[in-house]
Design an enzyme around this catalytic site. Sequence first.
Site, PDB file in Angstrom:
ATOM      1  N   LYS A  73       1.142  -1.189  -0.289  1.00  0.00           N
ATOM      2  CA  LYS A  73       0.066   0.013   0.145  1.00  0.00           C
ATOM      3  C   LYS A  73       0.963   1.390  -0.047  1.00  0.00           C
ATOM      4  CE  LYS A  73      -3.859  -2.637   2.613  1.00  0.00           C
ATOM      5  NZ  LYS A  73      -4.339  -2.452   3.783  1.00  0.00           N
ATOM      6  N   GLN A 122      -4.557  -1.734   9.883  1.00  0.00           N
ATOM      7  CA  GLN A 122      -4.661  -3.072   8.876  1.00  0.00           C
ATOM      8  C   GLN A 122      -5.293  -4.323  10.150  1.00  0.00           C
ATOM      9  OE1 GLN A 122      -2.785  -3.462   5.640  1.00  0.00           O
ATOM     10  NE2 GLN A 122      -4.099  -5.314   6.448  1.00  0.00           N
ATOM     11  N   ASP A 181     -11.279   2.379   4.084  1.00  0.00           N
ATOM     12  CA  ASP A 181     -11.363   1.033   3.689  1.00  0.00           C
ATOM     13  C   ASP A 181     -13.010   0.830   3.649  1.00  0.00           C
ATOM     14  OD1 ASP A 181      -9.176  -0.816   3.989  1.00  0.00           O
ATOM     15  OD2 ASP A 181      -9.430  -0.792   6.079  1.00  0.00           O
TER      16      ASP A 181
END
Length: 372
Positions: free
Chosen positions: A132, A176, A199
């Site tokens: 990422k 994460q 997200d």
Amino acid sequence: MASAIFTDCSSATKAVAMTSARLPPLSKLKDQQGAVISPRSISFRPNSRSYSLLNTVLYTTRAMASSASLSPVVMAEDSSAKIIDGKLTAKQIRDEIAIEISRMKESIGVVPGLAVILVGDRKDSATYVRNKKKACETVGIKSFEVSLPEDCSEQEVLTYISKFNDDPSVNGILVQLPLPSHMNEQNILNAVCIEKDVDGFHPLNIGRLAMRGRDPLFVPCTPKGCIELLHRYGVEIRGKRAVVIGRSNIVGMPAAMLLQREDATVTIIHSRTKNAEEITRQADIVIAAVGQANMVKGSWLKPGAVVIDVGINPVEDSSSPRGYRLVGDVCYEEACRVASAITPVPGGVGPMTIAMLLSNTLDSAKRVHNFK
């Protein structure tokens, strides 16, 4: 290819015990009213080695009709299915994002920022975060990274989230997953400001996604990537029957809601579903996100179906230097002989997930600065 050899079903029916009578050529099949039957309307249950040949014959007309709407793709070797190339599509999207970020920087002097919080030392999570960060660099997004030890407290994570919530240079915050077992995942995800929830996991964003007439600020990246692939390859969703295999909060449920928003008729298959194979065989579009290697066989698929395989599962392979290879939830070799288009694993949905994260971060920056 078989489709270039057979022009009707008569050759294949010699080996298929479907009926005692030989089938006439497809072009001459008629219903009880005398109307010609379209090949795509024919259904059958394969029960012999001629299964793939007959599927190819039935698929040929369908593929010719749909090929014009799909973007140029690579043909799968010895199969009829077209490859939905997520790696290539993700690169195209990243190029588009890079152009927009450059335009924003030149126009208003703003560069979008993405903050990633990693807890623990899981190798897979560290790899995801590294990918990422690299993707951010390629498009011009500024990245902020926090790495915390496995035994850190939940409050430490919440403190960093609060800091990034208040930082105007940060447009997106990503925690994460998975988190260590001693942390309350729901509390941590809920702490992310909804305007920076790139997200798409905040309950308000998911709630808006579920409601007609409401729009979420962000859509979860993997499901969004699935739908984007369908759009970019010209796959019609409206009015089609879609099956989503798996009902996770991360992929299955939001993917089903997105398909419904596109006016598909959607069925979700899960561990308690009866007759899963029969239900899946009715679908024009199949999204598999169950996390079970090669679960969906070719016999599960309707000839000409479009298959989006979200699964990425390691299986033992002594011929591989790593001792394993990655496969999806769909048995790729079998599906290629039935589907009209399919995503490979790897190289399908995976690259799209990160591309959608970058897209969400750009959208967040545009929204806060009212940049069109």
